[in-house]
Write an enzyme that holds these catalytic residues in place. Structure first.
Site, PDB file in Angstrom:
ATOM      1  N   GLU A  46       0.854  -1.202   0.000  1.00 40.81           N
ATOM      2  CA  GLU A  46       0.000   0.000   0.000  1.00 40.81           C
ATOM      3  C   GLU A  46       0.890   1.251   0.000  1.00 40.81           C
ATOM      4  O   GLU A  46       1.907   1.290   0.685  1.00 40.81           O
ATOM      5  CB  GLU A  46      -0.838  -0.014   1.288  1.00 40.81           C
ATOM      6  CG  GLU A  46      -1.692   1.218   1.514  1.00 40.81           C
ATOM      7  CD  GLU A  46      -2.285   1.264   2.940  1.00 40.81           C
ATOM      8  OE1 GLU A  46      -1.633   0.780   3.898  1.00 40.81           O
ATOM      9  OE2 GLU A  46      -3.402   1.779   3.077  1.00 40.81           O
ATOM     10  N   ASN A 109      -6.845   6.221  -1.992  1.00 45.94           N
ATOM     11  CA  ASN A 109      -5.763   5.288  -1.677  1.00 45.94           C
ATOM     12  C   ASN A 109      -5.955   4.105  -2.648  1.00 45.94           C
ATOM     13  O   ASN A 109      -6.868   3.306  -2.480  1.00 45.94           O
ATOM     14  CB  ASN A 109      -5.882   4.868  -0.206  1.00 45.94           C
ATOM     15  CG  ASN A 109      -4.714   4.026   0.259  1.00 45.94           C
ATOM     16  OD1 ASN A 109      -3.980   3.472  -0.543  1.00 45.94           O
ATOM     17  ND2 ASN A 109      -4.559   3.921   1.575  1.00 45.94           N
ATOM     18  N   LYS A 126      -9.304   2.083  -2.213  1.00 42.85           N
ATOM     19  CA  LYS A 126      -9.560   1.555  -0.869  1.00 42.85           C
ATOM     20  C   LYS A 126     -10.921   1.992  -0.315  1.00 42.85           C
ATOM     21  O   LYS A 126     -11.247   3.180  -0.308  1.00 42.85           O
ATOM     22  CB  LYS A 126      -8.451   2.012   0.077  1.00 42.85           C
ATOM     23  CG  LYS A 126      -8.487   1.412   1.471  1.00 42.85           C
ATOM     24  CD  LYS A 126      -7.235   1.875   2.246  1.00 42.85           C
ATOM     25  CE  LYS A 126      -7.128   1.250   3.621  1.00 42.85           C
ATOM     26  NZ  LYS A 126      -5.877   1.692   4.295  1.00 42.85           N
ATOM     27  N   GLU A 145      -6.165   8.715   7.516  1.00 43.14           N
ATOM     28  CA  GLU A 145      -6.683   8.307   6.197  1.00 43.14           C
ATOM     29  C   GLU A 145      -8.049   8.920   5.938  1.00 43.14           C
ATOM     30  O   GLU A 145      -8.394   9.225   4.793  1.00 43.14           O
ATOM     31  CB  GLU A 145      -6.743   6.783   6.086  1.00 43.14           C
ATOM     32  CG  GLU A 145      -5.364   6.169   6.011  1.00 43.14           C
ATOM     33  CD  GLU A 145      -5.412   4.731   5.565  1.00 43.14           C
ATOM     34  OE1 GLU A 145      -5.912   4.462   4.469  1.00 43.14           O
ATOM     35  OE2 GLU A 145      -4.945   3.873   6.343  1.00 43.14           O
ATOM     36  N   CYS A 171      -4.905  -2.994   2.715  1.00 38.04           N
ATOM     37  CA  CYS A 171      -4.668  -2.903   4.154  1.00 38.04           C
ATOM     38  C   CYS A 171      -5.895  -3.160   5.018  1.00 38.04           C
ATOM     39  O   CYS A 171      -6.299  -4.289   5.190  1.00 38.04           O
ATOM     40  CB  CYS A 171      -4.010  -1.578   4.510  1.00 38.04           C
ATOM     41  SG  CYS A 171      -3.346  -1.656   6.187  1.00 38.04           S
ATOM     42  N   ASN A 196       0.137  -1.184   5.421  1.00 41.64           N
ATOM     43  CA  ASN A 196       1.008  -0.447   6.348  1.00 41.64           C
ATOM     44  C   ASN A 196       0.313  -0.531   7.693  1.00 41.64           C
ATOM     45  O   ASN A 196      -0.720   0.123   7.898  1.00 41.64           O
ATOM     46  CB  ASN A 196       1.076   1.042   5.977  1.00 41.64           C
ATOM     47  CG  ASN A 196       1.961   1.332   4.787  1.00 41.64           C
ATOM     48  OD1 ASN A 196       3.146   1.613   4.923  1.00 41.64           O
ATOM     49  ND2 ASN A 196       1.359   1.294   3.601  1.00 41.64           N
TER      50      ASN A 196
HETATM   51  N1  CDT Z   1      -3.080   1.346   6.372  1.00 45.67           N
HETATM   52  C1  CDT Z   1      -4.022   0.775   7.141  1.00 45.67           C
HETATM   53  O1  CDT Z   1      -5.159   0.597   6.723  1.00 45.67           O
HETATM   54  N2  CDT Z   1      -3.643   0.418   8.393  1.00 45.67           N
HETATM   55  C2  CDT Z   1      -4.555  -0.069   9.368  1.00 45.67           C
HETATM   56  C3  CDT Z   1      -4.131   0.391  10.703  1.00 45.67           C
HETATM   57  C4  CDT Z   1      -5.297   0.861  11.399  1.00 45.67           C
HETATM   58  S1  CDT Z   1      -4.924   1.626  12.911  1.00 45.67           S
HETATM   59  C5  CDT Z   1      -5.823   3.058  12.840  1.00 45.67           C
HETATM   60  C6  CDT Z   1      -4.729  -1.570   9.394  1.00 45.67           C
HETATM   61  O2  CDT Z   1      -5.877  -2.025   9.497  1.00 45.67           O
HETATM   62  O3  CDT Z   1      -3.749  -2.306   9.355  1.00 45.67           O
END
Ligand code: CDT
Length: 303
Positions: A46, A109, A126, A145, A171, A196
């Site tokens: 991502e 995204n 996304k 985000e 993600c 991430n």
């Molecule tokens: N990038 C991403 O979607 N990361 C999220 C972290 C969420 S914490 C607010 C994940 O679900 O891995």
């Protein structure tokens, strides 16, 4: 049987000082190693091209937009497209997309799937945007985000590419059963996903120790319940002081993890995937036409 050799191209941290050119050089190194290992397709994480910028509260729109791509391929990414084509390999790439759509600027995204001939054959934006929209200075780092992106407006498309039914998600999407099921209903055979995932989640620090488990649990369940391969690719390591989950993995339609990263840096995880391995699941336990009862699931789309 049909086989597709896939490389999950995990990336170590990308700091703010790293240029697109620095990153593309690392991506090309991944492509070349993937070629040596016989890959047909390489999957990048991502928001591959920059540091994970939603960790910062920013107000200057020009500064925000410096993390977005206005075109794809761009000047900086053309070398990646050219090298992949030269090597006769496809790739999946996540990036921040600035689009001019419906007469206005929109930000998503996004990830794209690029075939061996360099054509972009699918785009996904996304849907499940985690985090918050306002500044929360009490957090050690932000997860904005919801400030920087709109909810994706393309659904979860599944396309014929690389001789298979291919889907993408990004993600946080991987934690939601609906993500996989909407693609499962389109007969998906392989889901490509980058992530991430900071190892600390400020609103629920008691979840932190389960980060590895929740990552694996979500992808294994999605794979098994839909008879599909899942290729999960991390940007891991400590980026701008924030430690992130690595643990990239390739999950078979049985739900079994068949290949997995050992470290948290740039690392290629390869598996030769039998694209017909999902058939026995799709035709027995998860034969949707025979066993699903959508009338009893109405609440899912009504609330
Ligand atoms: N990038 C991403 O979607 N990361 C999220 C972290 C969420 S914490 C607010 C994940 O679900 O891995």
């Amino acid at each position: 049987t049909r086989f597709l050799t896939v490389g999950a191209a995990q990336m170590g941290p990308i700091q703010r000082s790293h240029t697109r050119r620095d990153v593309v050089e690392r991506l090309i190194a991944h492509l070349r190693e993937a070629r040596r290992m016989g890959c047909d397709l390489v999957v990048f994480p991502e928001l591959t091209l920059t540091t994970f910028f939603p960790r910062w509260w920013m107000k200057d729109q020009a500064e925000i937009d410096s993390f977005f791509e206005q075109e794809m391929p761009s000047n900086e990414t053309a070398a990646l497209f050219n090298e992949a084509k030269r090597l006769d390999m496809g790739f999946c790439l996540g990036y921040a997309e600035l689009a001019n759509e419906d007469g206005r600027i929109r930000r998503f995204n996004t990830s794209i799937l690029v075939e061996r001939d360099g054509r972009i054959v699918a785009k996904y934006r996304k849907v499940h945007l985690p985090g918050h929209a306002g500044h929360e200075p009490e957090r050690p780092f932000q997860h904005l985000e919801k400030r920087y992106f709109e909810v994706g407006n393309l659904g979860f498309p599944v396309v014929k590419a690389f001789g298979a039914n291919m889907g993408m998600c990004i993600c946080n999407d991987r934690r939601w059963p609906e993500t996989y099921r909407v693609m499962g209903l389109q007969n998906v055979e392989m889901v490509l996903l980058g992530y991430n995932t900071p190892l600390h989640n400020a609103p629920s620090p008691d979840h932190d120790e389960h980060s590895w488990f929740h990552n694996q649990l979500s992808m294994q369940a999605g794979a098994y319940q839909n008879g599909t391969w899942v290729v999960g690719v991390a940007k891991g390591g400590t980026e701008e002081g924030v430690p992130s989950l690595a643990d990239s993995m390739i999950v078979a339609p049985s739900g079994k993890v068949v290949a997995r990263a050992g470290g948290d840096g740039d690392e290629l995880v390869v598996h030769r995937c039998d694209l017909d391995a999902g058939k026995s699941y799709k035709t027995t336990t998860f034969n949707f036409a025979v066993h699903r009862q959508p009338d009893q699931y109405r609440m899912i789309v009504e609330r």
